[in-house]
Design a protein around this motif. Sequence first.
Motif, PDB file in Angstrom:
ATOM      1  N   ILE B 152       0.829  -1.204   0.000  1.00 13.54           N
ATOM      2  CA  ILE B 152       0.000   0.000   0.000  1.00 13.54           C
ATOM      3  C   ILE B 152       0.870   1.263   0.000  1.00 13.54           C
ATOM      4  N   HIS B 153       1.909   1.281   0.824  1.00 14.86           N
ATOM      5  CA  HIS B 153       2.769   2.471   0.864  1.00 14.86           C
ATOM      6  C   HIS B 153       3.670   2.597  -0.369  1.00 14.86           C
ATOM      7  N   TYR B 154       3.752   1.531  -1.146  1.00 11.44           N
ATOM      8  CA  TYR B 154       4.441   1.636  -2.435  1.00 11.44           C
ATOM      9  C   TYR B 154       3.719   2.625  -3.357  1.00 11.44           C
ATOM     10  N   GLY B 155       2.493   2.952  -2.987  1.00 10.56           N
ATOM     11  CA  GLY B 155       1.731   3.972  -3.708  1.00 10.56           C
ATOM     12  C   GLY B 155       2.493   5.282  -3.835  1.00 10.56           C
ATOM     13  N   LYS B 156       3.418   5.535  -2.899  1.00 16.51           N
ATOM     14  CA  LYS B 156       4.222   6.760  -2.993  1.00 16.51           C
ATOM     15  C   LYS B 156       5.028   6.793  -4.288  1.00 16.51           C
ATOM     16  N   TYR B 157       5.599   5.645  -4.650  1.00 19.85           N
ATOM     17  CA  TYR B 157       6.362   5.578  -5.899  1.00 19.85           C
ATOM     18  C   TYR B 157       5.440   5.664  -7.113  1.00 19.85           C
ATOM     19  N   VAL B 158       4.291   4.978  -7.006  1.00 21.95           N
ATOM     20  CA  VAL B 158       3.326   5.023  -8.105  1.00 21.95           C
ATOM     21  C   VAL B 158       2.952   6.475  -8.378  1.00 21.95           C
ATOM     22  N   ALA B 159       2.642   7.189  -7.290  1.00 22.11           N
ATOM     23  CA  ALA B 159       2.229   8.588  -7.437  1.00 22.11           C
ATOM     24  C   ALA B 159       3.354   9.434  -8.037  1.00 22.11           C
ATOM     25  N   GLU B 160       4.573   9.197  -7.584  1.00 20.97           N
ATOM     26  CA  GLU B 160       5.704   9.988  -8.075  1.00 20.97           C
ATOM     27  C   GLU B 160       5.871   9.801  -9.587  1.00 20.97           C
ATOM     28  N   VAL B 161       5.767   8.564 -10.037  1.00 21.53           N
ATOM     29  CA  VAL B 161       5.942   8.309 -11.462  1.00 21.53           C
ATOM     30  C   VAL B 161       4.797   8.908 -12.268  1.00 21.53           C
ATOM     31  N   LYS B 162       3.591   8.793 -11.745  1.00 19.51           N
ATOM     32  CA  LYS B 162       2.461   9.406 -12.450  1.00 19.51           C
ATOM     33  C   LYS B 162       2.654  10.922 -12.527  1.00 19.51           C
ATOM     34  N   PHE B 163       3.148  11.500 -11.433  1.00 22.33           N
ATOM     35  CA  PHE B 163       3.412  12.942 -11.410  1.00 22.33           C
ATOM     36  C   PHE B 163       4.443  13.319 -12.473  1.00 22.33           C
ATOM     37  N   ILE B 164       5.499  12.536 -12.557  1.00 25.66           N
ATOM     38  CA  ILE B 164       6.555  12.831 -13.527  1.00 25.66           C
ATOM     39  C   ILE B 164       6.026  12.724 -14.957  1.00 25.66           C
ATOM     40  N   ASN B 165       5.165  11.725 -15.185  1.00 22.50           N
ATOM     41  CA  ASN B 165       4.640  11.506 -16.535  1.00 22.50           C
ATOM     42  C   ASN B 165       3.590  12.532 -16.955  1.00 22.50           C
ATOM     43  N   GLU B 166       2.923  13.142 -15.971  1.00 26.10           N
ATOM     44  CA  GLU B 166       1.876  14.118 -16.312  1.00 26.10           C
ATOM     45  C   GLU B 166       1.984  15.331 -15.398  1.00 26.10           C
ATOM     46  N   THR B 167       3.170  15.888 -15.354  1.00 23.84           N
ATOM     47  CA  THR B 167       3.457  16.933 -14.362  1.00 23.84           C
ATOM     48  C   THR B 167       2.477  18.106 -14.428  1.00 23.84           C
ATOM     49  N   GLU B 168       2.152  18.500 -15.634  1.00 28.98           N
ATOM     50  CA  GLU B 168       1.345  19.716 -15.773  1.00 28.98           C
ATOM     51  C   GLU B 168      -0.054  19.549 -15.162  1.00 28.98           C
ATOM     52  N   ALA B 169      -0.701  18.474 -15.552  1.00 32.71           N
ATOM     53  CA  ALA B 169      -2.065  18.242 -15.060  1.00 32.71           C
ATOM     54  C   ALA B 169      -2.073  18.094 -13.537  1.00 32.71           C
ATOM     55  N   TYR B 170      -1.096  17.330 -13.024  1.00 35.42           N
ATOM     56  CA  TYR B 170      -1.051  17.154 -11.575  1.00 35.42           C
ATOM     57  C   TYR B 170      -0.741  18.467 -10.857  1.00 35.42           C
ATOM     58  N   THR B 171       0.190  19.238 -11.431  1.00 31.50           N
ATOM     59  CA  THR B 171       0.587  20.481 -10.758  1.00 31.50           C
ATOM     60  C   THR B 171      -0.614  21.417 -10.576  1.00 31.50           C
ATOM     61  N   THR B 172      -1.418  21.549 -11.627  1.00 32.51           N
ATOM     62  CA  THR B 172      -2.614  22.392 -11.517  1.00 32.51           C
ATOM     63  C   THR B 172      -3.522  21.894 -10.393  1.00 32.51           C
ATOM     64  N   ALA B 173      -3.774  20.588 -10.385  1.00 28.59           N
ATOM     65  CA  ALA B 173      -4.684  20.019  -9.380  1.00 28.59           C
ATOM     66  C   ALA B 173      -4.096  20.138  -7.970  1.00 28.59           C
TER      67      ALA B 173
END
Lengths: 255, 255
Positions: B152-173
């Motif tokens: 479950i806490h591996y979600g931190k890495y999942v989130a980081e990679v998703k952030f890197i792949n879609e930085t703009e959309a995540y940054t706005t949100a």
Amino acid sequence: MGSDGTDNLSLDSIRKTLIGLEDTIIYSLIERSKLPLNSPAYKSSPFPGFHGSLMQLLVKGTEAVQAQFGRYQSPEEVPFFPDNLPPPIVHPSQNCSQKLPAAAASVNVSKDIWDFYVNKLLPQLATEGDDGNYVLSVASDLVCLQALSRRIHYGKYVAEVKFINETEAYTTAIRAQDKDTIMNLLTDTKVEAMVKQRVAKKAMVFGAEVTLSDSNGSNTNNYKVEPSVVSRLYDEWVIPLTKVVEVDYLLKRLE
Amino acid sequence: MGSDGTDNLSLDSIRKTLIGLEDTIIYSLIERSKLPLNSPAYKSSPFPGFHGSLMQLLVKGTEAVQAQFGRYQSPEEVPFFPDNLPPPIVHPSQNCSQKLPAAAASVNVSKDIWDFYVNKLLPQLATEGDDGNYVLSVASDLVCLQALSRRIHYGKYVAEVKFINETEAYTTAIRAQDKDTIMNLLTDTKVEAMVKQRVAKKAMVFGAEVTLSDSNGSNTNNYKVEPSVVSRLYDEWVIPLTKVVEVDYLLKRLE
């Protein structure tokens, strides 16, 4: 519980436990095989106030915690570091483990289990490499070691039931302290062959890569732990050491 | 390791780890299911000098040992009892875990994991009963809890990679602290459905009774843990809590 302390002990129920422990052992080996060897964790590397390898320190520390909760009150549970364990604050209730005659307490092959695990088995399980995450690998080692130790020291029950079923023959051999005859009496090569076959098959089933795409439940050529490693483990270590436990126990059975 | 600390982090390598942890979780659940519920181990039963249930005491004690060896130095390893843990005498080397931005450290759903495990999952895994051997069951619980927590806490890495792949959309949100949008961005219902199907299939394969007599490798109607329990576990707890971890992490990602 009867006066001999062995009511409800039957070869059938014991075999069921041993078969269950095959699964436990194989799952634990598969888990360890996911991690690299991490060899520095097995070398003596003293820290201020500590002596021994990381693996020794972690096993010792965990055993101390589990001893408080009564782990080593059962004959099949033998600590790897019995010195200076804290006394249990909890005792397992009577029904959790069958009582065995006093002979059981001093039968102990933990040192052999540790040695073959670290020196023979581990290099076959884990691939060369060092990811620096030693605590995960040694915690995983402990699970393997405890499963193997429980399986092997369960030989005390196996021996007791065999003794009950053939008291006369065993008594003569025990009085003569005749190891060879005892070894012959308790050896069942047909059962041993079956066990070795079954653990290899379990390694195939439990160690398969399961994906959604194949209809059969598993790919059959890519096992997480080589089935031959598991059957050799049983052939060369688990079965012989269980028999050492049985013989040691029986030699003391009439004391 | 690059300046952002996330070199080598890819959704593919993370998914591989998560898929491996499915096996770990299922093996651990199967092991716990062999033992009876042993409910007194989960009730507050103070001993002189101790407070809490046996399970709490054993987990706390084991975590203290593992903390010394650096277990909780990785972002995916979160102790259930963080207070008063001894400092590590060993630090995992840099390459054992990817570094994550500081946000990672404070993301923690251990309390939820503990609660669903003890109150919801355990009663579905273990059959009613009390064999008095509490230490085996709580040691087995700890293996389950650590596997679930790591997943479950591996979600931190999942989130980081998703952030890197879609930085703009995540940054706005993230700037708007808009939880719903973040949740929508990171949700992939197709992947979730696949995961739930796959874990059920794994429960069938790994939890089959393997005997030598059937040619197919396994009997198919007698599983050690109900496949539906495992897929519900993922549906109701593992996937949602991983997403809580992801959202929490992302909300703090730009701090």
